[in-house]
Write an enzyme that holds these catalytic residues in place. Structure first.
Site, PDB file in Angstrom:
ATOM      1  N   ASN A 173       0.841  -1.196   0.000  1.00 30.62           N
ATOM      2  CA  ASN A 173       0.000   0.000   0.000  1.00 30.62           C
ATOM      3  C   ASN A 173       0.875   1.245   0.000  1.00 30.62           C
ATOM      4  O   ASN A 173       1.957   1.278   0.593  1.00 30.62           O
ATOM      5  CB  ASN A 173      -1.008   0.001   1.167  1.00 30.62           C
ATOM      6  CG  ASN A 173      -0.399  -0.176   2.533  1.00 30.62           C
ATOM      7  OD1 ASN A 173       0.655  -0.780   2.686  1.00 30.62           O
ATOM      8  ND2 ASN A 173      -1.070   0.347   3.541  1.00 30.62           N
ATOM      9  N   GLU A 205       0.440   5.304   0.623  1.00 30.12           N
ATOM     10  CA  GLU A 205      -0.475   6.342   1.115  1.00 30.12           C
ATOM     11  C   GLU A 205      -0.016   7.730   0.674  1.00 30.12           C
ATOM     12  O   GLU A 205       1.026   7.882   0.036  1.00 30.12           O
ATOM     13  CB  GLU A 205      -0.576   6.233   2.639  1.00 30.12           C
ATOM     14  CG  GLU A 205      -1.149   4.878   3.054  1.00 30.12           C
ATOM     15  CD  GLU A 205      -1.411   4.760   4.538  1.00 30.12           C
ATOM     16  OE1 GLU A 205      -0.905   5.571   5.334  1.00 30.12           O
ATOM     17  OE2 GLU A 205      -2.165   3.807   4.903  1.00 30.12           O
ATOM     18  N   CYS A 254      -4.196   0.642  -2.347  1.00 29.44           N
ATOM     19  CA  CYS A 254      -4.029  -0.618  -1.620  1.00 29.44           C
ATOM     20  C   CYS A 254      -2.936  -1.476  -2.258  1.00 29.44           C
ATOM     21  O   CYS A 254      -2.634  -1.350  -3.458  1.00 29.44           O
ATOM     22  CB  CYS A 254      -5.324  -1.423  -1.648  1.00 29.44           C
ATOM     23  SG  CYS A 254      -6.686  -0.677  -0.750  1.00 29.44           S
ATOM     24  N   GLU A 260      -3.060  -4.604  -3.104  1.00 30.54           N
ATOM     25  CA  GLU A 260      -3.556  -5.466  -4.185  1.00 30.54           C
ATOM     26  C   GLU A 260      -3.606  -4.706  -5.507  1.00 30.54           C
ATOM     27  O   GLU A 260      -3.238  -5.215  -6.559  1.00 30.54           O
ATOM     28  CB  GLU A 260      -4.974  -5.965  -3.868  1.00 30.54           C
ATOM     29  CG  GLU A 260      -5.102  -6.747  -2.587  1.00 30.54           C
ATOM     30  CD  GLU A 260      -5.434  -5.900  -1.380  1.00 30.54           C
ATOM     31  OE1 GLU A 260      -4.797  -4.835  -1.190  1.00 30.54           O
ATOM     32  OE2 GLU A 260      -6.314  -6.284  -0.616  1.00 30.54           O
ATOM     33  N   CYS A 311     -10.278  -5.127   0.182  1.00 28.39           N
ATOM     34  CA  CYS A 311     -11.422  -4.215   0.253  1.00 28.39           C
ATOM     35  C   CYS A 311     -12.283  -4.385  -1.002  1.00 28.39           C
ATOM     36  O   CYS A 311     -11.876  -5.020  -1.989  1.00 28.39           O
ATOM     37  CB  CYS A 311     -10.941  -2.773   0.390  1.00 28.39           C
ATOM     38  SG  CYS A 311     -10.326  -2.064  -1.144  1.00 28.39           S
ATOM     39  N   CYS A 367     -10.732  -3.292  -4.376  1.00 29.31           N
ATOM     40  CA  CYS A 367      -9.733  -4.240  -4.898  1.00 29.31           C
ATOM     41  C   CYS A 367     -10.395  -5.501  -5.437  1.00 29.31           C
ATOM     42  O   CYS A 367      -9.942  -6.063  -6.440  1.00 29.31           O
ATOM     43  CB  CYS A 367      -8.714  -4.585  -3.817  1.00 29.31           C
ATOM     44  SG  CYS A 367      -7.615  -3.195  -3.453  1.00 29.31           S
TER      45      CYS A 367
HETATM   46  N1  THU Z   1      -5.345  -1.457   2.478  1.00 35.43           N
HETATM   47  C1  THU Z   1      -4.774  -2.313   1.572  1.00 35.43           C
HETATM   48  O1  THU Z   1      -3.618  -2.153   1.182  1.00 35.43           O
HETATM   49  N2  THU Z   1      -5.536  -3.344   1.123  1.00 35.43           N
HETATM   50  C2  THU Z   1      -6.837  -3.574   1.474  1.00 35.43           C
HETATM   51  O2  THU Z   1      -7.488  -4.457   0.925  1.00 35.43           O
HETATM   52  C3  THU Z   1      -7.449  -2.765   2.518  1.00 35.43           C
HETATM   53  C4  THU Z   1      -6.694  -1.580   2.975  1.00 35.43           C
HETATM   54  C5  THU Z   1      -4.543  -0.308   2.963  1.00 35.43           C
HETATM   55  C6  THU Z   1      -5.025   1.018   2.479  1.00 35.43           C
HETATM   56  C7  THU Z   1      -4.477   1.948   3.552  1.00 35.43           C
HETATM   57  O3  THU Z   1      -3.153   2.314   3.191  1.00 35.43           O
HETATM   58  C8  THU Z   1      -4.413   1.078   4.798  1.00 35.43           C
HETATM   59  O4  THU Z   1      -4.571  -0.260   4.359  1.00 35.43           O
HETATM   60  C9  THU Z   1      -5.484   1.392   5.827  1.00 35.43           C
HETATM   61  O5  THU Z   1      -6.742   1.375   5.263  1.00 35.43           O
END
Ligand code: THU
Length: 133
Positions: A42, A44, A53, A55, A86, A89
């Site tokens: 991920n 940010e 994310c 994925e 999520c 994704c």
């Molecule tokens: N996140 C992912 O990388 N994958 C997911 O399927 C759910 C959430 C990340 C996004 C964000 O950087 C952190 O988790 C908190 O939501």
């Protein structure tokens, strides 16, 4: 490749996570039909809504390198920590390979195996509506 082996690669991918805001590091390892493994984490941003994310990082990397068919993806938020993909994704995975496997940890640390089309039933697809506009 076995789920636990793909999961180990997802653990490695997680080390590159850029997640200073949530402090929630996620890693993904995507197995392509051609036999490659593409990693993602991920990423940010200080404008929070722009986070990508793990994925989707992996899928976008893979597609941009010519891969469009996938067998499996492993996702982890740390050893034994559940990180089911999520909804956004799930839809992105579904676009390319609705039957691919998704591996993630349950709350007891066991690896769960589910197909994308089980995690996202009736995923959206753009289809012709009978040939007439
Ligand atoms: N996140 C992912 O990388 N994958 C997911 O399927 C759910 C959430 C990340 C996004 C964000 O950087 C952190 O988790 C908190 O939501």
């Amino acid at each position: 490749m076995k789920p636990k082996d793909l999961m180990s690669l997802a653990e490695e991918a997680r080390e590159a996570s850029y997640s200073p805001y949530s402090k929630f590091a996620v890693g993904a390892a995507l197995l392509t039909k051609s036999g490659r493994v593409v990693l993602g984490c991920n990423v940010e941003n200080s404008s929070f809504g722009l986070a990508c994310c793990a994925e989707r990082t992996a899928i976008f990397k893979a597609v941009s390198e010519g891969e469009r068919e996938f067998l499996a993806i492993a996702v982890t938020a740390g050893k034994g920590h559940g990180a089911a993909p999520c909804g956004a994704c799930r839809q992105v995975l579904h676009e390319f390979s609705p039957e691919m496997w998704v591996y993630f940890h349950d709350d007891d640390g066991a690896i769960v195996r589910k197909r994308v089309n089980a995690l996202l039933s009736n995923g959206f697809r753009l289809r012709s509506r009978g040939g007439k506009k």
